[in-house]
Scaffold this active site. Structure first.
Site, mmCIF file in Angstrom:
data_model
loop_
_atom_site.group_PDB
_atom_site.id
_atom_site.type_symbol
_atom_site.label_atom_id
_atom_site.label_comp_id
_atom_site.label_asym_id
_atom_site.label_seq_id
_atom_site.Cartn_x
_atom_site.Cartn_y
_atom_site.Cartn_z
ATOM 1 C CB CYS A 310 27.992 37.122 29.128
ATOM 2 S SG CYS A 310 29.012 37.399 30.704
ATOM 3 C CE LYS A 369 21.058 38.551 28.604
ATOM 4 N NZ LYS A 369 20.943 38.294 30.115
HETATM 5 S S1 SF4 Z 1 20.542 41.579 34.026
HETATM 6 FE FE1 SF4 Z 1 21.141 42.019 31.976
HETATM 7 S S2 SF4 Z 1 22.133 44.142 31.834
HETATM 8 FE FE2 SF4 Z 1 21.901 43.474 34.020
HETATM 9 S S3 SF4 Z 1 23.760 42.486 34.344
HETATM 10 FE FE3 SF4 Z 1 22.306 40.815 33.653
HETATM 11 S S4 SF4 Z 1 22.797 40.697 31.399
HETATM 12 FE FE4 SF4 Z 1 23.584 42.653 32.279
#
Ligand code: SF4
Ligand code: SF4
Ligand code: SF4
Ligand code: FES
Lengths: 590, 157
Positions: A310, A369
Site C-alpha cells: 500500500c 503518491k
Molecule cells: S507517506 Fe507515502 S511513502 Fe511514506 S509510508 Fe506512507 S505511503 Fe509510504
C-alpha cells in the site's frame, strides 16, 4: 554508566559520558542554536557533520571555539554559550552562509518553516557584511519533488536520510569547493534516478532547497470548473497532523474540521481514503488467506511471506532494488489508487456521469503518491484514476487561501458511500496498522470465530523493525513489520536468503509510517511529534463503532452491488496491479 | 554525456580490479585509480559497474570521482595538452597561455575537443621551472611558452 559533571552558563549539569555539549545544554533548558545537526532517536537518524559551526561555544581553557553538536562533555568542563566572542563568531558564520544564499524568503515555499530563516531572526541578523559570488545549480522538477539547490546550505541532512535511514543512495555530495552540491549520480534529475519519492529528504531539509511539487493551483482550477464533479479523499494520517499547520498541539485529531474545511473549499463530495483502506484489507487479506491456505496444503508454487503493497515509496524501492522478488508483494493497489478506480467506475455510474467528468483529488501525507498517480497503469485512455495528489501541507495552504478560520470550524461528517470507514482503515496511517487491520479481518474470515479483542498490542510500537506471533486459533502466524526503507531492506535480505520464517510482512517507507510521511507538517527532528500523531491514530480507531474492515456496511454494499467478491474478475481489473523490474532503468542522460 | 558501451572482457577486468580489493568500499579510491588506468577515464558506465561491485551507491562513486581532480569523466584526446600551474609557471604567465589554449580549442579545462584530437588539463609543478611556463603535449615538452606561440604549437598536430 560513567557520569561527568560540568557547568554550562554557570549552571551545573551531570550527564552520561559521551553526551554532547548541545544535548547537555538542552537538558537544562539552554537551547544552543544549531543548523546542520539533526538527531532523531528511534529513527536511526543522526546527522552531525560539524560543518556549519553555528553551534559554537566557548570552553574554558581551549583556544578555539568548539562546535557544541560534536564536542563531548568532559569532567569539570566550563562552557559558555553566549559570550561576546561566541555571539560574534556565530553571527559571522551565519552571515557567510547567507552571503551565498538567495534572499527570496518572501516567495519561498519554505518560508515560515525554514530553519535558516528562523536562525537569522533569532540571531538578529540585519545586515550581511560579506558579499561574494553566489553559487548557481540547475534546478530539478520531478513529479513529486523540486530541488532548488541554490538554496542548499550543504548540511547534508538529506544525504543522511536517503543513504543511512532509507538506504536508497540517491544523493551524494558531488564536486568540490564552491561548486559542491548534493545531487544524484551524474547530476541527473531525480526522475532518472532510483529515488522512491519517499520525501524523507524533504522532511529533514532545513531550507527551501528541497520541497514538494505544489499542485494546489490544479486543485483550485478543478474546483472552479463548472463541468467537473470534484471528489476528494483524505488519507488516515492527514487528520492526525493537519492541526499542527494551524498551531494546534501535535496529536490533535481534526477529522471533523478537515471535512468541514474541504466542503467549504467547494469539493462536491468529501470522501475518505480510509474507506479504500478497508477495501484494501478485503483484497489483500483475501489474497493472503488464499496464499496461506494453498501453502499449508503443500502447494509449492505459492510464495510466502506476502508483503504489503500500500506504500508507493516502498513499491518503487523494491522495483529498483529487489526486482527478483516482485512476485512476493500483494498485488493489491494502494488505498489511494483503489479509491480512484472505484470513484471513477462505481461512483461515477451512481452519479450517471462519465469518468472524465470526475476529478479525483487526494490529500496525502506523502510525496510518493504524487508520483504514484502519474504511473501509466493507473489511468484509462489518458485519464488518471487520481488526477491530483496534494500533501497535508498543501491542504493547509488551500485552507488559508480560502480565508477559512480552521480552528473555529464545527465538525462535519464525510459523505457516503465512499466516506464510511472502520477503525481498521484509520490505523493504516501508522506503522503496524495495516497488518493489524489485516489480522483483524483475516482472523474472523479464516477461523469463522468472533474476535473479542481487536487491539493487537504486539504489533504496535515505534521500533524500526518488529516481529510478532499472532495466534490464529491454534495456528501461529509470524508477522514482520518494518518502517523506514533501511529496516525494510534488512528484512528483505533475510527473506531473500531464506533466513526468515514470516508469513506476512508490513512495510512502510517512512519512519513511523505515513504519520511521518514526507508531506506532513514539518517535525524539525522532533520524534515526539510522530509519537503523538501515532497516539491520535489509535485514539480515532478506538472511538469508531466498527473496527473491522469486513464489517463496513458500505464495503459490503460495494461488493454486493458491483464487485461481486474479493479477487473477482472485476476486483482484479480495478483493484490489483503489477510491478516492473526497474533495475535496468537507471538511465544516463545523453 | 553519450552512452559508452564497454566490451565484455573489459567489464570482467574491471570486476577483477574490484575483487582484488575485496570489494571493500573503503578501497573505492584505489579501485577508481586502477579503473582509470584501464579505461583512460571514468565514464558513467564504469562508475555504475564499480558501484554495483563494491555495493555502494552510484551517487557516492560519482561524488568521489568529482571530488578528486585526478579523476576524469571524459576521454583524453589523442594529444593530451597539460599546462603547468606551479608557482614559477604561474607567475610567468601560465594562466594567459591556458586562456589562449581554451580560446583556440573552445574547451574548458578537463574537456576534450569534439573531434577527440586535443584534451586540456592543468598540472602541478612538473619540475622544469627553468623553462617556465611549461606545456606538455603527449610526451613532448614545450618551454617558455607565450600566448603567441599557441597557434604555432597546435598547428604541429
Ligand atoms: S507517506 Fe507515502 S511513502 Fe511514506 S509510508 Fe506512507 S505511503 Fe509510504
Ligand atoms: S525522496 Fe527518498 S529516495 Fe528520493 S532522494 Fe529523497 S530520501 Fe532519497
Ligand atoms: S538539500 Fe537541504 S538537506 Fe540537503 S544538504 Fe542542502 S540544505 Fe541540507
Ligand atoms: S550544528 Fe553544530 S556544526 Fe552545524
Amino acid at each position: 554508566m560513567n557520569l561527568v559533571k560540568l557547568t554550562i552558563d554557570n549552571k551545573p549539569v551531570v550527564v552520561e559520558q559521551g553526551t554532547t555539549i548541545l544535548e547537555a545544554a538542552k537538558s537544562i533548558g539552554i537551547k544552543i542554536p544549531s543548523l546542520c545537526y539533526m538527531k532523531m532517536d528511534d529513527m536511526n537518524f543522526e546527522n552531525k557533520p560539524g560543518g556549519c559551526r553555528v553551534c559554537v561555544v566557548e570552553v574554558e581553557g581551549r583556544r578555539n571555539l568548539a562546535p557544541a553538536c560534536k564536542t563531548e562533555c568532559l569532567e569539570g568542563m566550563v562552557v559558555k554559550t553566549h559570550t561576546v566572542r561566541v555571539i560574534n563568531a556565530r553571527r559571522t558564520v551565519m552571515e557567510l552562509i547567507l552571503s551565498d544564499h538567495p534572499a527570496e524568503c518572501l516567495t519561498c515555499a519554505k518560508s515560515g518553516e525554514c530553519e535558516l530563516q528562523d536562525l537569522a531572526q533569532n540571531l538578529g541578523i540585519r545586515e550581511i557584511h560579506y558579499t561574494g559570488e553566489q553559487s548557481h545549480y540547475k534546478g530539478d522538477r520531478s513529479p513529486a519533488i523540486i530541488r532548488e539547490m541554490d538554496k542548499c546550505i550543504m548540511c547534508r541532512r538529506c544525504e543522511t536520510a536517503c543513504n543511512e535511514v532509507q538506504t536508497v543512495g540517491v544523493l551524494s555530495a558531488v564536486n568540490r569547493g564552491f561548486e559542491s552540491v548534493v545531487a544524484p549520480a551524474f547530476e541527473m534529475d531525480l526522475d532518472h534516478s532510483v529515488c522512491t519519492y519517499c520525501g524523507q529528504c524533504v522532511a529533514v531539509c532545513p531550507t527551501g532547497a528541497l520541497t514538494e511539487r505544489d499542485y494546489t493551483w490544479k486543485v483550485i482550477e478543478a474546483l472552479v470548473d463548472p463541468n467537473k464533479t470534484v471528489v476528494v479523499q483524505t488519507a488516515p494520517a492527514v487528520r492526525a497532523a493537519l492541526g499542527e499547520s494551524f498551531g494546534m498541539e501535535p496529536g490533535t485529531l481534526v477529522t471533523g474540521k478537515m471535512v468541514a474545511a474541504l466542503r467549504k473549499l467547494g469539493f462536491d463530495y468529501v470522501f475518505d481514503t480510509d474507506f479504500a483502506a478497508d477495501l484494501t484489507i478485503m483484497e489483500e487479506g483475501t489474497e493472503f488467506l488464499d496464499r496461506l491456505t494453498r501453502h499449508l496444503n503443500g502447494d509449492k508454487s505459492v510464495k510466502l511471506p506476502i508483503l504489503t503493497s500500500c506504500c508507493p515509496g516502498w513499491v518503487k524501492f523494491f522495483e529498483h532494488q529487489f526486482p527478483e522478488m516482485i512476485d512476493i508483494p500483494s498485488t493489491a493497489k494502494s488505498p489511494q489508487q483503489m479509491f480512484g478506480a472505484i470513484a471513477k467506475s462505481y461512483f461515477a455510474k451512481k452519479l450517471d456521469k462519465k469518468r472524465e467528468d470526475l476529478v479525483v483529488v487526494s490529500v496525502m501525507p506523502c510525496l510518493a503518491k504524487k508520483y504514484e498517480c502519474t504511473r501509466e497503469e493507473f489511468s484509462v485512455n489518458g485519464d488518471a484514476d487520481v488526477n491530483v495528489s496534494v500533501t497535508t501541507r498543501e491542504l493547509a495552504q488551500l485552507i488559508r487561501n480560502a480565508n477559512i478560520d480552521f480552528a473555529s470550524l464545527t465538525d462535519e461528517e464525510f459523505d457516503q458511500p465512499l466516506g464510511e470507514s472502520t477503525g481498521a482503515g484509520v490505523i493504516f496511517g501508522t506503522t503496524g496498522g495495516v497488518i493489524e487491520a489485516a489480522v483483524r479481518s483475516a482472523y474472523e474470515l479464516h477461523t469463522g470465530k468472533h474476535l473479542e479483542k481487536v487491539e493487537f498490542n504486539e504489533l504496535r510500537g515505534m521500533e524500526g523493525s518488529r516481529k510478532a506471533t499472532v495466534d490464529f486459533d491454534g495456528m501461529k502466524l509470524n508477522i514482520g513489520i518494518a518502517h523506514g526503507l533501511g529496516n525494510a531492506r534488512k528484512l528483505l535480505e533475510d527473506v531473500k536468503s531464506g533466513k526468515s520464517d514470516f508469513h506476512a510482512i508490513e512495510i512502510m517507507a517512512c519512519p513511523g509510517g505515513c504519520i511521518g510521511g514526507g508531506g506532513q507538517p514539518y517535525h524539525h527532528g522532533n520524534v515526539d511529534i510522530l509519537k503523538k500523531r501515532q497516539r491520535a491514530i489509535y485514539e480515532e480507531d478506538a472511538g469508531k463503532p466498527i473496527r473491522k474492515s469486513h464489517e463496513n456496511p458500505f464495503i459490503q454494499e460495494l461488493y454486493k452491488e458491483f464487485l461481486g467478491k474479493p479477487l473477482s474478475d472485476l476486483s482484479h481489473e480495478l483493484l490489483h496491479t503489477h510491478y516492473f523490474d526497474r533495475k535496468k532503468k537507471v538511465e544516463i542522460e545523453e | 554525456m553519450a552512452k559508452v558501451k564497454i566490451p565484455d572482457n573489459k567489464v570482467q577486468e574491471l570486476k577483477d580490479i574490484c575483487k582484488s580489493f575485496n570489494n571493500d568500499p573503503g578501497e573505492l579510491i584505489n579501485v577508481l585509480h586502477q579503473a582509470q588506468q584501464l579505461f583512460g577515464y571514468l565514464p558513467a558506465e564504469v562508475q555504475e559497474i564499480v558501484a554495483d561491485e563494491m555495493n555502494v551507491s552510484v551517487a557516492h562513486v560519482y561524488g568521489v570521482v568529482t571530488f578528486y581532480s585526478f579523476f576524469s569523466m571524459l576521454p583524453k584526446g589523442k594529444h593530451p595538452i597539460s599546462i603547468c600551474m606551479g608557482t614559477a609557471c604561474y607567475v610567468r604567465g601560465a594562466e594567459k597561455v591556458l586562456d589562449e589554449f581554451k580560446r583556440r580549442l573552445d574547451v574548458k579545462v578537463g574537456e576534450t575537443t569534439p573531434d577527440g584530437k586535443f584534451s586540456l588539463s592543468c598540472l602541478r609543478c612538473v619540475g622544469a621551472c627553468g623553462l617556465a611556463p611549461v606545456v606538455t603535449i603527449g610526451e613532448r615538452v614545450y618551454g617558455r611558452v607565450s600566448p603567441d606561440d599557441v597557434k604555432k604549437i597546435l598547428d604541429e598536430y
